[in-house]
Write an enzyme that holds these catalytic residues in place. Structure first.
Site, short mmCIF file in Angstrom:
data_model
loop_
_atom_site.label_atom_id
_atom_site.label_comp_id
_atom_site.label_asym_id
_atom_site.label_seq_id
_atom_site.Cartn_x
_atom_site.Cartn_y
_atom_site.Cartn_z
N GLU A 193 -19.57 68.53 3.06
CA GLU A 193 -18.69 68.34 1.92
C GLU A 193 -17.46 67.56 2.40
O GLU A 193 -16.81 67.95 3.36
CB GLU A 193 -18.28 69.70 1.34
CG GLU A 193 -17.41 69.56 0.10
CD GLU A 193 -17.54 70.73 -0.87
OE1 GLU A 193 -18.55 71.47 -0.80
OE2 GLU A 193 -16.64 70.89 -1.70
N ARG A 194 -17.21 66.45 1.77
CA ARG A 194 -16.10 65.55 2.14
C ARG A 194 -16.25 65.01 3.55
O ARG A 194 -15.27 64.77 4.26
CB ARG A 194 -14.74 66.25 1.99
CG ARG A 194 -14.56 66.97 0.68
CD ARG A 194 -14.90 66.11 -0.51
NE ARG A 194 -14.80 66.82 -1.78
CZ ARG A 194 -15.09 66.26 -2.95
NH1 ARG A 194 -15.51 65.01 -3.01
NH2 ARG A 194 -14.98 66.94 -4.06
N GLU A 317 -12.33 77.50 -7.65
CA GLU A 317 -13.32 76.48 -7.98
C GLU A 317 -14.73 77.08 -8.10
O GLU A 317 -15.68 76.56 -7.53
CB GLU A 317 -13.31 75.36 -6.93
CG GLU A 317 -11.97 74.67 -6.85
CD GLU A 317 -11.93 73.46 -5.92
OE1 GLU A 317 -11.23 72.51 -6.26
OE2 GLU A 317 -12.60 73.47 -4.86
N ASP A 390 -3.50 69.18 -3.39
CA ASP A 390 -4.76 69.09 -2.67
C ASP A 390 -4.83 67.88 -1.73
O ASP A 390 -5.44 66.88 -2.09
CB ASP A 390 -5.91 69.03 -3.69
CG ASP A 390 -7.24 69.40 -3.08
OD1 ASP A 390 -7.29 69.64 -1.86
OD2 ASP A 390 -8.23 69.46 -3.83
N GLU A 412 -3.20 74.63 6.55
CA GLU A 412 -4.47 73.91 6.44
C GLU A 412 -4.19 72.44 6.18
O GLU A 412 -3.67 72.06 5.13
CB GLU A 412 -5.33 74.50 5.32
CG GLU A 412 -6.70 73.83 5.19
CD GLU A 412 -7.62 74.49 4.15
OE1 GLU A 412 -7.72 75.73 4.12
OE2 GLU A 412 -8.23 73.75 3.36
N GLU A 418 -10.51 62.67 2.60
CA GLU A 418 -11.06 62.74 1.24
C GLU A 418 -10.26 61.93 0.24
O GLU A 418 -10.83 61.26 -0.61
CB GLU A 418 -11.12 64.22 0.82
CG GLU A 418 -11.52 64.42 -0.63
CD GLU A 418 -11.52 65.89 -1.04
OE1 GLU A 418 -11.27 66.77 -0.20
OE2 GLU A 418 -11.80 66.15 -2.23
N TRP A 573 -8.47 68.56 -13.57
CA TRP A 573 -9.32 67.73 -12.73
C TRP A 573 -9.22 66.26 -13.15
O TRP A 573 -9.94 65.42 -12.63
CB TRP A 573 -10.80 68.21 -12.82
CG TRP A 573 -11.05 69.48 -12.07
CD1 TRP A 573 -10.22 70.05 -11.15
CD2 TRP A 573 -12.21 70.33 -12.15
NE1 TRP A 573 -10.78 71.22 -10.66
CE2 TRP A 573 -12.01 71.41 -11.25
CE3 TRP A 573 -13.40 70.29 -12.88
CZ2 TRP A 573 -12.94 72.44 -11.07
CZ3 TRP A 573 -14.33 71.31 -12.70
CH2 TRP A 573 -14.10 72.38 -11.81
#
Ligand code: BDP
Length: 738
Positions: A193-194, A317, A390, A412, A418, A573
């Protein structure tokens, strides 16, 4: 055979020999920053050869064996000659020997009586010193623990690789953060993912019997920059990860990584007791669920005795979590913490949560987690993304930093790009990381930097099975910078940091170290590349999301610009949700007149952003909705400034291209060409970003593009109509609409 035929044959034969003896892989990036080629500076080489002729180590553990192998292969490569091993005498050293070991593993190290210095080195730090013992000169690399010795060895090799003097060494260093962990978002089917660097590095299918050489080189690379943990699988976790088969595969990796001081962690799915345990519920307060997790933890520790713990994405999510049962994040985290506590494992619980509410997405994590401060068990850490949305090219620091004084926090960061052009754009992320780490939260008065509020740092890995690991040769620098910053990026971090006698590393220092080890020590080349790297993040902000804009990338895959997009099933989104452009102006009002996300920050922190006339231009549209003719601090109107930024961004990428072109014969041809091609893509995409965004925003501002500037080569419809099949990193089939 006549003379000519013979000569011809000889020529053919020798050229065949030459071509067969060429390495299969030239400078293909596989060796990362651990190339260990012979030092090409004669003065330095002479010094190193004069000061190093042998090595000696006491007893070996698996970590010390790794340290010895690295020391020997590194030094032999750098010095261009073999070293002899001398067996330590009780209280002496061999002449010009590197003496490596702990007081426990080496008698001569004990004899040196470095107790006082070692007391300050902690459990992972080390000392490197030039010594004279009984008339013999040498260099000691020592620590309280074997892993400290390995870190010291890597530091020492870095000195040689970057061609520093090794005379009169008095180095003492230790990490400023305890947890320095990579997070792989790797799925069990090998998609990432990514991920933009090929498939997952973990070949789950052939593990545990087949141990790819890459796993060892991965461990070496991580240890060389102090990374001490790795989460093997995606936070959107498959419950299968916790089945016996996959645990055995994880155990094989853990067995290898142990020699490099790296603990294995796993992402777990909160509903695993239902999916693989056959239970009816995953309610954290249910005794059967509690027992299931306890037994699972016991099972893991039976095969991975030093297992690190669990990373959890819950109620975020679409992932299941404690809220499905009316419980809190603390209830969920504590359930797992209780299961791991008897084994000294930890739970890293992610704060990346937001749900479909009319409230500003930027506020939600704080609203959920702040009230839980003090409610987590002692072995729970809360992992917070650097910014409240994000991983955008620029965000203010997350308001949770400093807001949960009773809960250890992990930072993080995302290394995989991404939202920063994937592995095709050259973007050196250390300045982004530093901007956040050095930001003042004012939560305990002036000087309460973000770095001072954290206990650990996680980096979402950009590693795949591409030959060069990260896709873009320069993406390796982000892996490198992450490790170096987690190790010593801030003097203000954690109390232990006070005993480091090295200043906090700057983005420039880290870049320079990386360039010298990865490309060359030629000062002119180092300077050119360093300048490109240091400018690259701001350049990317300029051509993607200047002035505080954010999340205007293509829907789902996040590739390229799509500020017009408004078709996602959830408001938050959609890019239009984030920029809020209309005829009156543009930007997200997060002040008291809007969502008031500002309120989540300490008053002194708020002050820098709260007034649209004094808010720094770089943050304006994050905090304010302002008119198109708003007067910027630069003196231009907002529209002029927006155009200026997008145009400057494009020009700057072109300048990076020219700079790189000057290095044509100074870099190995393989990597030079790769970077040159990638910069061409980046330049074209910067133009695409500029044109698409300005044409779109112009439909609201109704103001003209700068006179004399390059005109867009397509109209807005064209950009809106672009569609990307199989954009990497999403696992989509290619049929989804963007
Ligand atoms: C977003 C990514 C998504 C991740 C999510 C997360 O688009 O793929 O699952 O973050 O961090 O940036 O959980």
């Amino acid at each position: 055979m006549n003379k000519y035929a013979f000569t011809l044959l000889l020529v053919l034969f020798s050229s065949a020999v030459i071509s067969f003896s060429l390495p299969v892989h030239g400078e293909d990036g596989y060796r990362l920053w651990l190339r260990y080629d012979r030092v090409n500076n004669p003065v330095r080489l002479q010094q190193y050869r004069t000061l190093i002729s042998c090595y000696e180590m006491g007893t070996y553990s698996s970590v010390l064996s790794a340290a010895r192998d690295e020391l020997v292969s590194g030094l032999e490569g750098l010095l261009g000659r073999t070293l002899s091993q001398v067996y330590p005498e009780q209280s002496g050293i061999g002449e010009r020997c590197i003496l490596a070991g702990t007081p426990a593993s080496s008698a001569p190290v004990r004899y040196l009586h470095l107790e006082k210095e070692l007391a300050a080195a902690g459990s992972e730090g080390y000392i490197i010193r030039s010594i004279t013992l009984k008339g013999r000169q040498g260099i000691v690399i020592t620590a309280n623990t074997d892993i400290g010795v390995l870190y010291g060895v890597f530091h020492f090799l870095r000195l040689l690789q970057t061609q520093q003097s090794i005379q009169q060494l008095t180095i003492q260093d230790r990490p400023s953060l305890s947890y320095r962990v990579l997070n792989h978002w790797d799925n069990l089917n090998r998609t990432v993912e990514r991920g933009y660097a090929g498939e997952s590095i973990w070949n789950w299918w052939t593990l545990p019997a087949y141990m790819d050489q890459r796993y060892k080189d991965y461990a070496r690379a991580n240890a060389s920059i102090g990374i001490n943990g790795t989460v093997l699988n995606n936070v959107n976790a498959s419950p299968l990860m916790l089945t016996a088969d996959y645990l055995e595969k994880a155990a094989a990796l853990a067995g290898l990584f142990r020699s490099y001081g790296i603990k294995v962690y796993l992402s777990v799915r909160f509903s695993a007791p239902i999916e693989i345990g056959g239970l009816k519920t995953a309610d954290p307060l249910d005794p059967e669920v509690q027992q299931w997790w306890r037994q699972k933890a016991d099972e893991i520790y039976r095969i991975i005795p030093d297992f690190g713990g669990f990373l959890v994405k819950a109620n975020s999510e679409g992932q299941p979590g404690p809220q499905n049962y009316g419980r809190t994040h603390a209830d969920g985290a504590n359930l797992l913490a209780d299961a791991l506590a008897p084994h000294q494992g930890i739970v890293i619980w992610r704060a990346f949560v937001y749900s479909e509410t009319p409230d500003d997405r930027a506020k939600q994590a704080y609203n959920e987690f702040k009230p839980l401060d003090g409610k987590f068990k002692a072995n729970v850490l809360v992992q917070v993304k650097n910014g409240p949305i994000d991983f955008q090219p620029r965000e203010p620091f997350h308001p949770l930093f400093g807001a949960m004084p009773q809960t250890p926090l992990m930072m993080e960061f995302q290394l995989t790009q991404e939202y920063l052009g994937f592995s095709t754009h050259l973007v050196y992320l250390a300045p982004l990381f530093k901007e956040c780490l050095d930001a003042d939260t004012y939560t305990k008065g002036k000087g309460s930097t973000v770095a001072a509020t954290i206990t650990g740092m996680a980096g979402v890995a950009n590693i795949g099975n591409d030959r060069n690991w990260c896709g873009h040769p320069f993406a390796q620098a982000n892996w490198y910078a992450f490790g170096r910053l987690a190790w010593g990026g801030s003097a203000a971090a954690a109390p232990e940091a006070a005993s480091r006698n090295v200043p906090a590393l700057s983005s420039a220092q880290i870049a320079e170290e990386w360039i010298r080890q990865t490309f060359t020590n030629d000062p002119a080349v180092v300077d050119t590349i360093k300048e490109m790297m240091l400018a690259s993040r701001e350049i990317t902000v300029d051509y993607m999301t200047p002035l505080g804009l954010h999340h205007i990338m293509g829907y789902n895959h996040h590739y390229g610009p799509a500020p017009w997009y408004d078709k996602a099933s959830r408001a938050d989104w959609n890019p239009v949700y984030f920029h809020k452009a209309d005829m009156a102006g543009i930007g997200f009002d997060r002040t008291a007149t809007g969502s008031n996300a500002l309120e989540q920050y300490a008053p002194e922190a708020r002050r820098q952003w709260e007034d649209s006339t004094t808010c720094p231009d770089a943050w304006l549209l994050w905090w304010h909705h302002v008119s198109w003719s708003h007067r910027m601090l630069s003196g231009r109107t907002l529209w002029e400034e927006l155009c200026h930024k997008y145009y400057t961004g494009v020009d700057s990428v072109r300048r990076m291209q020219s700079a790189w072109n000057t290095l044509r014969w100074k870099i190995d041809p393989e990597r030079w060409e790769q970077v040159q091609m990638l910069l061409t893509i980046q330049a074209n995409e910067a133009v695409w970003w500029r044109n698409a965004c300005l044409l779109y925003f112009q439909t609201f501002s109704r103001m003209s593009l700068p006179a004399g500037g390059e005109l867009p080569d397509h109209d807005l419809k064209y950009y809106e109509g672009l569609h990307f099949y199989y954009a990497p990193g999403t696992g989509v089939t290619g049929l989804e609409k963007n």
